[in-house]
Design an enzyme around this catalytic site. Sequence first.
Site, PDB file in Angstrom:
ATOM      1  N   SER A 118      12.640   6.516 -14.093  1.00  0.00           N
ATOM      2  CA  SER A 118      11.535   7.252 -14.693  1.00  0.00           C
ATOM      3  C   SER A 118      11.415   8.641 -14.066  1.00  0.00           C
ATOM      4  O   SER A 118      11.279   9.646 -14.775  1.00  0.00           O
ATOM      5  CB  SER A 118      10.250   6.454 -14.509  1.00  0.00           C
ATOM      6  OG  SER A 118       9.144   7.272 -14.701  1.00  0.00           O
ATOM      7  N   SER A 119      11.488   8.718 -12.724  1.00  0.00           N
ATOM      8  CA  SER A 119      11.341  10.025 -12.065  1.00  0.00           C
ATOM      9  C   SER A 119      12.482  10.954 -12.409  1.00  0.00           C
ATOM     10  O   SER A 119      12.272  12.147 -12.615  1.00  0.00           O
ATOM     11  CB  SER A 119      11.328   9.874 -10.548  1.00  0.00           C
ATOM     12  OG  SER A 119      10.422   8.940 -10.159  1.00  0.00           O
TER      13      SER A 119
ATOM     14  N   TRP B 126       7.194   0.034   3.901  1.00  0.00           N
ATOM     15  CA  TRP B 126       7.632   0.741   2.686  1.00  0.00           C
ATOM     16  C   TRP B 126       9.021   1.329   2.861  1.00  0.00           C
ATOM     17  O   TRP B 126       9.681   1.661   1.882  1.00  0.00           O
ATOM     18  CB  TRP B 126       6.632   1.823   2.280  1.00  0.00           C
ATOM     19  CG  TRP B 126       6.834   3.145   2.943  1.00  0.00           C
ATOM     20  CD1 TRP B 126       6.376   3.523   4.154  1.00  0.00           C
ATOM     21  CD2 TRP B 126       7.556   4.281   2.421  1.00  0.00           C
ATOM     22  NE1 TRP B 126       6.764   4.801   4.439  1.00  0.00           N
ATOM     23  CE2 TRP B 126       7.493   5.301   3.389  1.00  0.00           C
ATOM     24  CE3 TRP B 126       8.254   4.543   1.239  1.00  0.00           C
ATOM     25  CZ2 TRP B 126       8.089   6.544   3.223  1.00  0.00           C
ATOM     26  CZ3 TRP B 126       8.856   5.779   1.083  1.00  0.00           C
ATOM     27  CH2 TRP B 126       8.776   6.767   2.064  1.00  0.00           C
TER      28      TRP B 126
ATOM     29  N   ASP C 149       5.641  22.236 -26.438  1.00  0.00           N
ATOM     30  CA  ASP C 149       5.689  20.868 -25.906  1.00  0.00           C
ATOM     31  C   ASP C 149       6.798  20.802 -24.866  1.00  0.00           C
ATOM     32  O   ASP C 149       7.434  21.810 -24.574  1.00  0.00           O
ATOM     33  CB  ASP C 149       5.948  19.842 -27.032  1.00  0.00           C
ATOM     34  CG  ASP C 149       5.380  18.470 -26.667  1.00  0.00           C
ATOM     35  OD1 ASP C 149       5.628  18.008 -25.551  1.00  0.00           O
ATOM     36  OD2 ASP C 149       4.668  17.883 -27.503  1.00  0.00           O
TER      37      ASP C 149
ATOM     38  N   HIS D 114      13.462  12.001   3.220  1.00  0.00           N
ATOM     39  CA  HIS D 114      12.884  13.275   3.616  1.00  0.00           C
ATOM     40  C   HIS D 114      12.656  14.224   2.453  1.00  0.00           C
ATOM     41  O   HIS D 114      11.558  14.763   2.330  1.00  0.00           O
ATOM     42  CB  HIS D 114      13.584  13.933   4.789  1.00  0.00           C
ATOM     43  CG  HIS D 114      12.615  14.863   5.437  1.00  0.00           C
ATOM     44  ND1 HIS D 114      11.600  14.417   6.239  1.00  0.00           N
ATOM     45  CD2 HIS D 114      12.397  16.183   5.275  1.00  0.00           C
ATOM     46  CE1 HIS D 114      10.821  15.431   6.567  1.00  0.00           C
ATOM     47  NE2 HIS D 114      11.287  16.515   6.002  1.00  0.00           N
TER      48      HIS D 114
ATOM     49  N   SER E 278      -1.908  27.301  -4.889  1.00  0.00           N
ATOM     50  CA  SER E 278      -1.633  28.708  -5.160  1.00  0.00           C
ATOM     51  C   SER E 278      -2.273  29.188  -6.463  1.00  0.00           C
ATOM     52  O   SER E 278      -2.278  30.383  -6.748  1.00  0.00           O
ATOM     53  CB  SER E 278      -0.119  28.952  -5.227  1.00  0.00           C
ATOM     54  OG  SER E 278       0.498  28.508  -4.054  1.00  0.00           O
TER      55      SER E 278
ATOM     56  N   ARG F  37       2.051   0.925  14.871  1.00  0.00           N
ATOM     57  CA  ARG F  37       1.656   0.787  13.463  1.00  0.00           C
ATOM     58  C   ARG F  37       2.115  -0.569  12.958  1.00  0.00           C
ATOM     59  O   ARG F  37       2.872  -1.274  13.618  1.00  0.00           O
ATOM     60  CB  ARG F  37       2.247   1.925  12.642  1.00  0.00           C
ATOM     61  CG  ARG F  37       3.756   1.891  12.554  1.00  0.00           C
ATOM     62  CD  ARG F  37       4.330   3.168  11.991  1.00  0.00           C
ATOM     63  NE  ARG F  37       4.279   3.198  10.539  1.00  0.00           N
ATOM     64  CZ  ARG F  37       5.140   3.899   9.781  1.00  0.00           C
ATOM     65  NH1 ARG F  37       6.077   4.627  10.339  1.00  0.00           N
ATOM     66  NH2 ARG F  37       5.039   3.903   8.467  1.00  0.00           N
TER      67      ARG F  37
ATOM     68  N   TYR G  17       8.825  16.043   0.478  1.00  0.00           N
ATOM     69  CA  TYR G  17       8.586  17.367  -0.116  1.00  0.00           C
ATOM     70  C   TYR G  17       8.374  17.271  -1.615  1.00  0.00           C
ATOM     71  O   TYR G  17       7.695  18.115  -2.195  1.00  0.00           O
ATOM     72  CB  TYR G  17       9.707  18.336   0.276  1.00  0.00           C
ATOM     73  CG  TYR G  17       9.588  18.641   1.742  1.00  0.00           C
ATOM     74  CD1 TYR G  17       8.582  19.489   2.196  1.00  0.00           C
ATOM     75  CD2 TYR G  17      10.375  18.001   2.675  1.00  0.00           C
ATOM     76  CE1 TYR G  17       8.397  19.707   3.535  1.00  0.00           C
ATOM     77  CE2 TYR G  17      10.197  18.225   4.027  1.00  0.00           C
ATOM     78  CZ  TYR G  17       9.204  19.075   4.454  1.00  0.00           C
ATOM     79  OH  TYR G  17       9.007  19.281   5.783  1.00  0.00           O
TER      80      TYR G  17
ATOM     81  N   HIS H 229      15.485  13.114  11.811  1.00  0.00           N
ATOM     82  CA  HIS H 229      14.353  13.210  12.738  1.00  0.00           C
ATOM     83  C   HIS H 229      13.432  12.001  12.610  1.00  0.00           C
ATOM     84  O   HIS H 229      12.529  11.831  13.411  1.00  0.00           O
ATOM     85  CB  HIS H 229      13.588  14.527  12.584  1.00  0.00           C
ATOM     86  CG  HIS H 229      12.903  14.713  11.283  1.00  0.00           C
ATOM     87  ND1 HIS H 229      12.611  15.941  10.765  1.00  0.00           N
ATOM     88  CD2 HIS H 229      12.441  13.826  10.382  1.00  0.00           C
ATOM     89  CE1 HIS H 229      12.005  15.800   9.608  1.00  0.00           C
ATOM     90  NE2 HIS H 229      11.884  14.531   9.349  1.00  0.00           N
ATOM     91  N   HIS H 230      13.657  11.160  11.587  1.00  0.00           N
ATOM     92  CA  HIS H 230      12.926   9.885  11.490  1.00  0.00           C
ATOM     93  C   HIS H 230      13.579   8.824  12.363  1.00  0.00           C
ATOM     94  O   HIS H 230      13.087   7.719  12.443  1.00  0.00           O
ATOM     95  CB  HIS H 230      12.898   9.397  10.045  1.00  0.00           C
ATOM     96  CG  HIS H 230      12.195  10.320   9.120  1.00  0.00           C
ATOM     97  ND1 HIS H 230      10.852  10.218   8.840  1.00  0.00           N
ATOM     98  CD2 HIS H 230      12.630  11.388   8.425  1.00  0.00           C
ATOM     99  CE1 HIS H 230      10.497  11.179   8.002  1.00  0.00           C
ATOM    100  NE2 HIS H 230      11.562  11.898   7.730  1.00  0.00           N
TER     101      HIS H 230
ATOM    102  N   LYS I 270       3.566  30.086   3.739  1.00  0.00           N
ATOM    103  CA  LYS I 270       2.662  29.680   2.666  1.00  0.00           C
ATOM    104  C   LYS I 270       1.216  29.680   3.135  1.00  0.00           C
ATOM    105  O   LYS I 270       0.331  30.239   2.477  1.00  0.00           O
ATOM    106  CB  LYS I 270       3.041  28.290   2.156  1.00  0.00           C
ATOM    107  CG  LYS I 270       4.288  28.326   1.344  1.00  0.00           C
ATOM    108  CD  LYS I 270       4.598  26.982   0.768  1.00  0.00           C
ATOM    109  CE  LYS I 270       5.484  27.159  -0.430  1.00  0.00           C
ATOM    110  NZ  LYS I 270       4.813  27.746  -1.573  1.00  0.00           N
TER     111      LYS I 270
ATOM    112  N   GLU J 190      11.965  13.275  -0.363  1.00  0.00           N
ATOM    113  CA  GLU J 190      10.841  12.620  -1.030  1.00  0.00           C
ATOM    114  C   GLU J 190       9.493  13.158  -0.533  1.00  0.00           C
ATOM    115  O   GLU J 190       8.581  13.374  -1.328  1.00  0.00           O
ATOM    116  CB  GLU J 190      10.933  11.099  -0.812  1.00  0.00           C
ATOM    117  CG  GLU J 190       9.690  10.309  -1.182  1.00  0.00           C
ATOM    118  CD  GLU J 190       9.440  10.250  -2.671  1.00  0.00           C
ATOM    119  OE1 GLU J 190      10.345  10.601  -3.440  1.00  0.00           O
ATOM    120  OE2 GLU J 190       8.324   9.848  -3.049  1.00  0.00           O
TER     121      GLU J 190
ATOM    122  N   THR K  77       6.767  27.035   5.711  1.00  0.00           N
ATOM    123  CA  THR K  77       5.456  26.436   5.496  1.00  0.00           C
ATOM    124  C   THR K  77       4.370  27.356   6.069  1.00  0.00           C
ATOM    125  O   THR K  77       3.315  27.538   5.457  1.00  0.00           O
ATOM    126  CB  THR K  77       5.380  25.042   6.153  1.00  0.00           C
ATOM    127  OG1 THR K  77       6.570  24.336   5.848  1.00  0.00           O
ATOM    128  CG2 THR K  77       4.203  24.263   5.635  1.00  0.00           C
TER     129      THR K  77
ATOM    130  N   HIS L 252       0.847  -1.201   0.000  1.00  0.00           N
ATOM    131  CA  HIS L 252       0.000   0.000   0.000  1.00  0.00           C
ATOM    132  C   HIS L 252       0.881   1.250   0.000  1.00  0.00           C
ATOM    133  O   HIS L 252       0.679   2.157  -0.806  1.00  0.00           O
ATOM    134  CB  HIS L 252      -0.933  -0.020   1.217  1.00  0.00           C
ATOM    135  CG  HIS L 252      -1.613   1.293   1.487  1.00  0.00           C
ATOM    136  ND1 HIS L 252      -2.648   1.762   0.725  1.00  0.00           N
ATOM    137  CD2 HIS L 252      -1.384   2.242   2.430  1.00  0.00           C
ATOM    138  CE1 HIS L 252      -3.038   2.942   1.192  1.00  0.00           C
ATOM    139  NE2 HIS L 252      -2.283   3.256   2.230  1.00  0.00           N
TER     140      HIS L 252
END
Lengths: 177, 533
Positions: free
Chosen positions: B168-169, B140, B104, B252, B267, B449, B256, B301-302, B330, B254, B327, B75
């Site tokens: 690909s990314s 994951w 294009d 991390h 926006s 979890r 963002y 921090h993870h 924003k 990722e 943040t 998932h």
Amino acid sequence: MVDISVRKKITKIFWIKLILSPILMFAFAYAMVPIYDVFCEITGFNGTTGRINSEQVYAIDESRRIEVSFFAMTMGGFPVQFRPKINSMEVIPGKFYTTSYIAKNNTDKVIIGQAVPSVAPTEAALYFKKLECFCFNKQVFEPHQKIEMTLRFVIEPELDKRIKDVSLSYNFFKIKS
Amino acid sequence: MTTITAYTSHHSPEKGLMRWIKTTNHKDIGSLYLWFAFIMLLIGGAMAMVIRMELFQPGMQLINPQFFNQMTTMHGLIMVFGAIMPAFVGLGNWLIPMMIGAPDMALPRMNNWSFWILPFAGGILLSTFFMEGGAPAFGWTFYAPLSTTFAPDSTDFFIFAVHLLGFSSIMGAINIIATVVNMRALEMKLMDMPLFVWTWLITSFLLIGAMPVLAGAVTMMLTDRNFGTAFFDAAGGGDPVMFQHIFWFFGHPEVYIMILPAFGVISHVIPTFARKPLFGYSSMVYATASIAFLSYIVWAHHMFLTGMPVAGELYFMYATMLIAVPTGVKVFNWISTMWRGSMTFETPMLWAVSFVFLFTIGGFSGVMVGIAPADIQYHDTYFVVAHFHYVLVTGALWSIIAATFYWLPKWTGKMYNETLAKVHFWWAVISVNVLFFPQHFLGLAGMPRRIPDYSLQFADFNMISSIGGFAFGTSFILFTYIVIDCIRNGKPADARPWEGAKGLEWTLEPKAQYHSFNKPPTRELIKQESQNS
């Protein structure tokens, strides 16, 4: 308007940068491995202990005492009995001490193992220096052999005065032969 | 107008299936990305339904723990790499050329390649379910040694799939940077660019910085598993904790990558329906860039519970708190944009306003888990699950749905059914809160979890959460219907269907033609349609 050949050159440099940066970042992931090792050694991060090559003379404060406890563990079904000879000792920072660990191979096979040390609290790891240790090399255990492995260490007097207890643990891993 | 017709009829798309396989058109590829992401969203959502069914009551009901772990792992992977990221690349493909007055993307053939890698990568990832030992079941984040020493053989397929997805990314990111830098209308300065383009440009830099590190991590895993290296194996002198450092150095940025384009979408939507120019355009640009920079220096921090020295914990805690500043800028700007505006609440605006509210809840719980001493309680509990679902579902996914409704008239030339879309919105926004809000309480009470069973005191909140989950899951049936109904039977839309909308894409025909901006827009037009006024 910028001249067309200049524009082409700018675009080419831009291209090289764009393609090079992911390749460099991939290499950076691998560079993190040695960077991490060096970082751990300098900071004692992860409880990595230090090593010295000769007996140095330190300024000794006879009144200080630190309780050092020894622990032994084995990982992943390592078939060797492994324990410290004594469980703890009182140590004066700056003096060298010798103790040992005992290991016995209970199988009929030759076993090769590697011990990985760790010191807690991590703030003490930086000042825990070893002159002699069985963890510096791989250890070979002949069938049914019992060996005593020496450890000679010093706790440097620069250690934070608030720290009164230090634990040293060894974790033995089997090395694939 | 006649010349344009002549030109486009000459270059109209091929007929049949080969059009989609061979296409190099940014609009076609954008649609392919979006449909792929949507199918993956449904597959990943079905897995979430299985998870919520098993957690409906305490005890083991439907599936065994091993399969449960496969469900949570897949998932997460499918939603992150298969749904959210491709959906944003799809939006970027569709919108960036139209927003910067380009005909294009800069690299159309690479664009085709970077899309067509995806179905194969997704297929390889999903095929692991049918292999001996089952799909990956290590979460994951695939921490070593779970993913190296103790993982099923199918993990090698997972590694290959991650390599492909990363490829690909990275190609997609290179393409977007090249497009924005080289294809932008000559008269458009950087500070004329719409915010969606800005946020995607900055995201692209995050992608080319972070994805190769992930590729490095899985390559190390691959050699550890099969070729006798010991990067993460303590017996050979490696360190499993180092895996976490490398993973989160990717991980991390990722998160963002998955939220910055969302900021861009919001926006656009809020100024349109507030009928006011965006408040603080340049501060938005600088805030985005600051968030991107900070995202590279907060990864540990993870890992507050891996036994870091206090100095390390303090540094990573303060650096993490710092992200709340840009943040906050924003969120403040979005609210100021709405302040005293002539607001109307068409469907895209409903999604955008609820984004601001719900994303901020996720942001606040993020600040909470970022506090090192408090994280000892939160770590690996449902509180974390609630936190990242608030930022990824009601954040990233919300903005994707807002963008879909906002630009659907431009993509199809037709208007969706506003009544049904509003029903769908209220259905989704209520059920998503029933689904995720109780998970905060579960986490604070200590429910871990990634477990298939739990103690009795967690039963009530889990049942409420599951009911919300089923309701939220079914809301996507309605969403599918609304989109297909719009494509098939929608009423013709105006070229600028939203009264307050600004942007070069709205100057095109009601349904943007196959090739747009064969002539670059003029300076006057760019000025007139700029968000920075």
